[in-house]
Design an enzyme around this catalytic site. Structure first.
Site, short mmCIF file in Angstrom:
data_model
loop_
_atom_site.label_atom_id
_atom_site.label_comp_id
_atom_site.label_asym_id
_atom_site.label_seq_id
_atom_site.Cartn_x
_atom_site.Cartn_y
_atom_site.Cartn_z
N ASP A 16 21.80 27.08 -50.21
CA ASP A 16 22.88 27.43 -49.28
C ASP A 16 23.94 26.34 -49.16
O ASP A 16 24.58 26.20 -48.11
CB ASP A 16 22.32 27.77 -47.88
CG ASP A 16 21.30 28.89 -47.95
OD1 ASP A 16 21.46 29.77 -48.82
OD2 ASP A 16 20.36 28.89 -47.14
N LYS A 19 27.26 27.42 -53.17
CA LYS A 19 27.42 27.64 -54.62
C LYS A 19 28.31 28.84 -54.91
O LYS A 19 29.15 28.80 -55.82
CB LYS A 19 26.04 27.84 -55.27
CG LYS A 19 25.14 26.62 -55.13
CD LYS A 19 23.74 26.90 -55.63
CE LYS A 19 22.95 27.85 -54.75
NZ LYS A 19 22.60 27.34 -53.42
N GLY A 43 21.32 34.09 -51.77
CA GLY A 43 22.40 34.77 -51.06
C GLY A 43 23.63 33.89 -51.19
O GLY A 43 23.69 32.84 -50.57
N HIS A 44 24.57 34.31 -52.04
CA HIS A 44 25.75 33.48 -52.31
C HIS A 44 26.98 34.13 -51.68
O HIS A 44 27.38 35.23 -52.08
CB HIS A 44 25.94 33.30 -53.83
CG HIS A 44 24.82 32.52 -54.46
ND1 HIS A 44 24.78 32.21 -55.79
CD2 HIS A 44 23.71 31.96 -53.92
CE1 HIS A 44 23.67 31.51 -56.05
NE2 HIS A 44 23.01 31.35 -54.93
N GLN A 225 19.25 28.70 -55.31
CA GLN A 225 18.42 27.78 -54.52
C GLN A 225 19.01 26.36 -54.61
O GLN A 225 20.20 26.21 -54.84
CB GLN A 225 16.95 27.81 -54.96
CG GLN A 225 16.22 29.10 -54.60
CD GLN A 225 16.56 30.29 -55.49
OE1 GLN A 225 16.38 30.25 -56.69
NE2 GLN A 225 17.05 31.35 -54.89
P1 GDP Z 1 25.03 29.42 -51.42
O1 GDP Z 1 23.73 30.11 -51.33
O2 GDP Z 1 24.92 28.05 -51.96
O3 GDP Z 1 26.07 30.23 -52.16
O4 GDP Z 1 25.56 29.28 -49.93
P2 GDP Z 1 25.51 30.42 -48.77
O5 GDP Z 1 26.54 31.42 -49.08
O6 GDP Z 1 24.14 30.89 -48.54
O7 GDP Z 1 25.87 29.56 -47.50
C1 GDP Z 1 27.05 28.86 -47.39
C2 GDP Z 1 27.80 29.33 -46.13
O8 GDP Z 1 28.81 28.41 -45.82
C3 GDP Z 1 28.51 30.66 -46.33
O9 GDP Z 1 28.52 31.34 -45.11
C4 GDP Z 1 29.92 30.24 -46.72
O10 GDP Z 1 30.89 31.22 -46.42
C5 GDP Z 1 30.10 29.02 -45.88
N1 GDP Z 1 30.98 27.97 -46.42
C6 GDP Z 1 31.13 27.57 -47.71
N2 GDP Z 1 31.94 26.49 -47.79
C7 GDP Z 1 32.31 26.21 -46.52
C8 GDP Z 1 33.11 25.18 -45.93
O11 GDP Z 1 33.65 24.30 -46.60
N3 GDP Z 1 33.23 25.20 -44.58
C9 GDP Z 1 32.64 26.13 -43.79
N4 GDP Z 1 32.81 26.05 -42.48
N5 GDP Z 1 31.86 27.11 -44.32
C10 GDP Z 1 31.70 27.14 -45.66
P1 IMO Z 2 20.49 30.27 -52.33
O1 IMO Z 2 20.70 30.57 -53.79
C1 IMO Z 2 17.89 28.67 -49.24
C2 IMO Z 2 13.58 29.17 -49.80
C3 IMO Z 2 12.88 30.11 -48.84
C4 IMO Z 2 11.50 29.49 -48.81
C5 IMO Z 2 11.31 29.02 -50.24
C6 IMO Z 2 10.54 29.98 -51.12
O2 IMO Z 2 21.17 31.21 -51.41
O3 IMO Z 2 20.80 28.83 -52.06
P2 IMO Z 2 11.05 32.32 -52.23
O4 IMO Z 2 11.62 33.59 -51.64
O5 IMO Z 2 11.88 31.75 -53.32
O6 IMO Z 2 9.62 32.43 -52.60
O7 IMO Z 2 11.10 31.27 -51.02
O8 IMO Z 2 12.62 28.83 -50.78
N1 IMO Z 2 14.74 29.77 -50.50
C7 IMO Z 2 16.01 29.50 -50.21
N2 IMO Z 2 16.55 28.74 -49.25
N3 IMO Z 2 18.69 29.25 -50.14
C8 IMO Z 2 18.17 30.00 -51.12
O9 IMO Z 2 18.92 30.52 -52.12
C9 IMO Z 2 16.76 30.19 -51.17
N4 IMO Z 2 15.93 30.88 -51.99
C10 IMO Z 2 14.68 30.59 -51.58
O10 IMO Z 2 13.49 30.10 -47.57
O11 IMO Z 2 11.51 28.34 -47.98
MG MG Z 3 22.53 31.12 -49.90
#
Ligand code: GDP
Ligand code: IMO
Ligand code: MG
Length: 423
Positions: A16, A19, A43-44, A225
């Site tokens: 998270d 990415k 979840g991207h 991840q």
């Molecule tokens: P990922 O899994 O690495 O793609 O990241 P996620 O989408 O799960 O979580 C990142 C969260 O931060 C999302 O809700 C994005 O919209 C938000 N986000 C990304 N970059 C920024 C930033 O620079 N500032 C803020 N406030 N939110 C951001």
């Molecule tokens: P993105 O790509 C954050 C965590 C789960 C759990 C552990 C194992 O959005 O960054 P799994 O379902 O893979 O067996 O879970 O890894 N986890 C993540 N945490 N971002 C993710 O993906 C994750 N994918 C798995 O919360 O602790």
């Molecule tokens: Mg994510």
């Protein structure tokens, strides 16, 4: 002769990091974006033009014109989730049939894999991993156990038989748990989704990607991840079941190590983690709650509140090293705008000893040693040039660059595509 290389974007913390946003921002410089591991546990999030979109299996290049998106052999696919996602994307941008290819070698997540994930987690009780319950662990187990079902199998006459055999095996395993389940509806959806996905090319993506490289196509590999969730080097056993590090790009796409070019390592200006496991800089106080509220730190896949804490240099230096990061990208800097003081862990202490190398157990019993920085106390989110950043924020950036030995090439100051400062 120097060969063409592909670039990589991956997370340096516990996932998270942002990415999805970064891949979307970088995609105009690439013609192909490829996922190499993970599955619908990811979840991207992408934000543009007032819209917000969360991708789970489809690469984050899908919203840019002229980009082919590859789901590589290292990915595990739940057909139901993938199809739902594709249909939602197509509602926004029209058909993506000619923008997505799927590896024949990618493994399928069966409905019973999801049940096994749930049963195993329930049986673990307090020591559960905190899995996303998408069936990731059991599917990779069947892959390494040499029992798995692959996308290429869909096109063979034995598919239904192979499916039934694996399902039967899973039912035997599930009988050992005190776990009630009913997959009737999901199984029907699953079979329908398999049919619907046949409009996409199931191909040998390793050949496709290598040929594209040979032809000079610029390619970006998208990690899922984060490095601290890597099956080998993460905070085991509280990890996911794939190699999330740069090394995973080679096995997850079928490209040689010599073909890896720039590695863009993404990190948040602080830390979060969702699920169980060690987190040395975790905050349980008001600061932690502020990070969660201001940063909207709730899971993009599960909606669970994310654990929050200060930036951890011990862990970050470890993951920069393990990935061979060439450029750093710092996300969510704006979330720290209102803090008077910002802390960064520069070492850990355990039993009176100072530790500066990331420990084998993920730092379960350590106490962080912090260095404090004055907050910048101004809003970063409207800024688009490095020169305009407040001095205190530039100090924070320089410190991280000095510690990691790596330049911060991009600073993100908001969720939108536009809220990005490239140096
Ligand atoms: P990922 O899994 O690495 O793609 O990241 P996620 O989408 O799960 O979580 C990142 C969260 O931060 C999302 O809700 C994005 O919209 C938000 N986000 C990304 N970059 C920024 C930033 O620079 N500032 C803020 N406030 N939110 C951001
Ligand atoms: P993105 O790509 C954050 C965590 C789960 C759990 C552990 C194992 O959005 O960054 P799994 O379902 O893979 O067996 O879970 O890894 N986890 C993540 N945490 N971002 C993710 O993906 C994750 N994918 C798995 O919360 O602790
Ligand atoms: Mg994510």
């Amino acid at each position: 002769m120097e060969k063409n290389k592909l670039d990589v974007v991956l997370g340096l913390q516990w996932g998270d990091e942002g990415k999805g946003k970064v891949v979307d921002v970088l995609t105009p410089s690439y013609k192909m974006v490829a996922r190499f591991q993970g599955g619908p546990n990811a979840g991207h999030s992408l934000v543009f033009g007032g819209d917000h979109f969360v991708l789970h299996t489809v690469p984050s290049g899908v919203f840019r014109e002229g980009t082919v998106n590859v789901i590589g052999n290292g990915v595990v696919i739940d057909p139901v989730i993938l199809l739902e996602e594709i249909l939602a994307i197509e509602k926004m941008v029209g058909s993506i049939t000619d923008k997505l290819v799927i590896s024949k070698r990618a493994h399928l997540i069966l409905p019973t894999h999801r049940m096994l994930d749930a049963a195993s987690e329930a049986a673990k009780g307090k020591s559960k991993i905190g899995s996303t319950l998408k069936g990731i662990g059991p599917t990779y187990m069947d892959k390494t156990g040499r029992n798995g079902l692959r996308v290429g199998d869909i096109l063979t006459p034995e598919f239904q038989d192979k499916y039934n055999a694996l399902k039967k095996k899973h039912q035997g395993l599930l009988a050992q748990y005190d776990f009630q389940y009913d997959i009737t509806d999901y199984e029907k959806q699953w079979m329908d989704a398999i049919e619907a996905l046949k409009r996409f090319p199931f191909i040998d993506t390793e050949v496709y990607v290598n040929q594209a490289l040979e032809n000079g196509t610029p390619i970006l590999a998208e990690g899922a991840q984060g490095s601290l969730l890597d099956i080998d080097f993460g905070t085991y056993p509280f990890v996911t079941s794939s190699n999330t590090l740069t090394a995973g790009v080679c096995t997850g796409l079928g490209i040689a190590p010599s073909r890896v070019g720039n590695v863009f390592g993404i990190f948040k200006a602080y830390c979060t983690r969702v699920g169980s496991g060690p987190f040395p800089t975790e905050l349980f106080d008001e600061d932690g709650e502020r990070l969660r509220q201001i940063g909207h730190e709730f899971g993009a896949t599960t909606g669970r509140p994310r654990r929050t804490g200060w930036l951890d240099m011990v862990a970050l230096k470890y993951t920069v090293m393990m990935n061979g990061v060439t450029d750093l990208i710092m996300m969510k800097s704006d979330v720290l705008d209102t803090f008077d003081t910002i802390k960064v862990a520069v070492a850990y202490e355990e039993n009176g000893k100072t530790i500066t190398d990331f420990p084998y157990d993920g730092g379960e019993h350590v106490k962080p040693v912090y260095k404090e920085f004055p907050g910048w106390k101004t809003s970063l989110s409207g800024l688009r040039r490095y020169e305009d950043f407040p001095e205190a924020f530039k100090q924070y950036i320089s410190f991280i660059e000095k510690e990691t030995g790596c330049r911060i090439k991009i600073v993100s100051v908001g969720p939108d595509r536009e809220a990005t400062v490239v140096r």
